[in-house]
Design a protein around this motif. Structure first.
Motif, PDB file in Angstrom:
ATOM      1  N   SER A  94      39.981  19.806  41.380  1.00 20.73           N
ATOM      2  CA  SER A  94      41.387  19.872  41.330  1.00 20.73           C
ATOM      3  C   SER A  94      41.636  21.043  42.222  1.00 20.73           C
ATOM      4  N   LYS A  95      42.723  21.172  43.088  1.00 22.99           N
ATOM      5  CA  LYS A  95      43.140  22.229  43.837  1.00 22.99           C
ATOM      6  C   LYS A  95      43.885  23.390  43.099  1.00 22.99           C
ATOM      7  N   GLU A  96      44.567  23.040  41.727  1.00 26.68           N
ATOM      8  CA  GLU A  96      45.353  23.781  41.126  1.00 26.68           C
ATOM      9  C   GLU A  96      44.452  25.138  40.766  1.00 26.68           C
ATOM     10  N   PRO A  97      45.211  26.190  40.644  1.00 26.47           N
ATOM     11  CA  PRO A  97      44.770  27.475  40.178  1.00 26.47           C
ATOM     12  C   PRO A  97      44.224  27.385  38.988  1.00 26.47           C
ATOM     13  N   ILE A  98      43.160  28.102  38.397  1.00 28.53           N
ATOM     14  CA  ILE A  98      42.513  28.155  37.300  1.00 28.53           C
ATOM     15  C   ILE A  98      42.950  29.388  36.627  1.00 28.53           C
ATOM     16  N   ARG A  99      43.713  29.265  35.423  1.00 28.25           N
ATOM     17  CA  ARG A  99      44.366  30.149  34.484  1.00 28.25           C
ATOM     18  C   ARG A  99      43.205  31.003  33.835  1.00 28.25           C
ATOM     19  N   PRO A 100      43.803  32.406  33.589  1.00 27.53           N
ATOM     20  CA  PRO A 100      42.937  33.229  32.940  1.00 27.53           C
ATOM     21  C   PRO A 100      42.396  32.560  31.579  1.00 27.53           C
ATOM     22  N   GLY A 101      40.920  32.705  31.564  1.00 28.16           N
ATOM     23  CA  GLY A 101      40.315  32.144  30.229  1.00 28.16           C
ATOM     24  C   GLY A 101      40.048  30.648  30.147  1.00 28.16           C
ATOM     25  N   HIS A 102      40.568  29.943  31.243  1.00 31.35           N
ATOM     26  CA  HIS A 102      40.307  28.320  31.391  1.00 31.35           C
ATOM     27  C   HIS A 102      39.209  28.142  32.230  1.00 31.35           C
ATOM     28  N   GLY A 103      38.808  26.979  32.376  1.00 31.02           N
ATOM     29  CA  GLY A 103      38.006  26.280  33.295  1.00 31.02           C
ATOM     30  C   GLY A 103      38.260  25.231  33.961  1.00 31.02           C
ATOM     31  N   ARG A 104      37.371  24.815  35.092  1.00 29.36           N
ATOM     32  CA  ARG A 104      37.556  23.288  35.764  1.00 29.36           C
ATOM     33  C   ARG A 104      36.208  22.997  36.108  1.00 29.36           C
ATOM     34  N   LYS A 105      36.071  21.647  36.240  1.00 22.03           N
ATOM     35  CA  LYS A 105      34.859  21.021  36.422  1.00 22.03           C
ATOM     36  C   LYS A 105      35.066  20.756  38.134  1.00 22.03           C
TER      37      LYS A 105
END
Length: 142
Positions: A94-105
């Motif tokens: 995903s191109k969405e920014p990753i919020r603090p404390g969160h993750g992205r696969k």
């Protein structure tokens, strides 16, 4: 029960319901948070930067593995671009920014039809506003 007592009970029930609503709403804000963010700029945290597929077969056409990219900083983490060092690899994310404390696969997909049999090692470089991260996939193609 007297009218005064009923009003007290209604006031207490209303206060409890409002309090629970506030708790639920603030809890939802951090839903999905994986780590407690540290003070400072965005920072990349990865539990795994290398994956070994073992023995794979060309008849499988493709193999893939999901890597978890976590932002343990207190600012947004932005994936600027992904560099595939071989045309046989793709990265789905995903191109969405990753919020603090969160993750992205990030799903690294390897096209086995583009490889010759034998041992392989391919690298993908993820360029972020917190620096670059290399991800390696390895295995043996039969």
């Amino acid at each position: 029960m007297e009218l005064g007592e009923l009003r007290k009970i209604k006031t207490i029930v209303l206060a409890v319901v409002l309090g629970m609503t506030v708790v639920m709403l603030t809890g939802c804000r951090d839903k999905g948070r994986l780590v407690k963010p540290k003070d400072g700029p965005a920072h990349v945290l990865m539990e795994l930067r290398e994956f070994h597929f073992g023995t794979v077969y060309q008849s499988q056409n493709t193999v893939s593995h999901d890597f978890l990219l976590i932002n343990d900083g207190s600012e947004l983490l932005v994936i600027n671009s992904v560099e595939n060092l071989c045309h046989c690899t793709q990265v789905d994310y995903s191109k969405e920014p990753i919020r603090p404390g969160h993750g992205r696969k990030l799903k690294v997909i390897l096209n086995l039809n583009e490889l010759t049999p034998g041992f392989f090692s391919r690298t993908v470089v993820v360029h972020t506003n917190a620096g670059d991260v290399s991800i390696d996939v390895k295995g043996e193609l039969k």
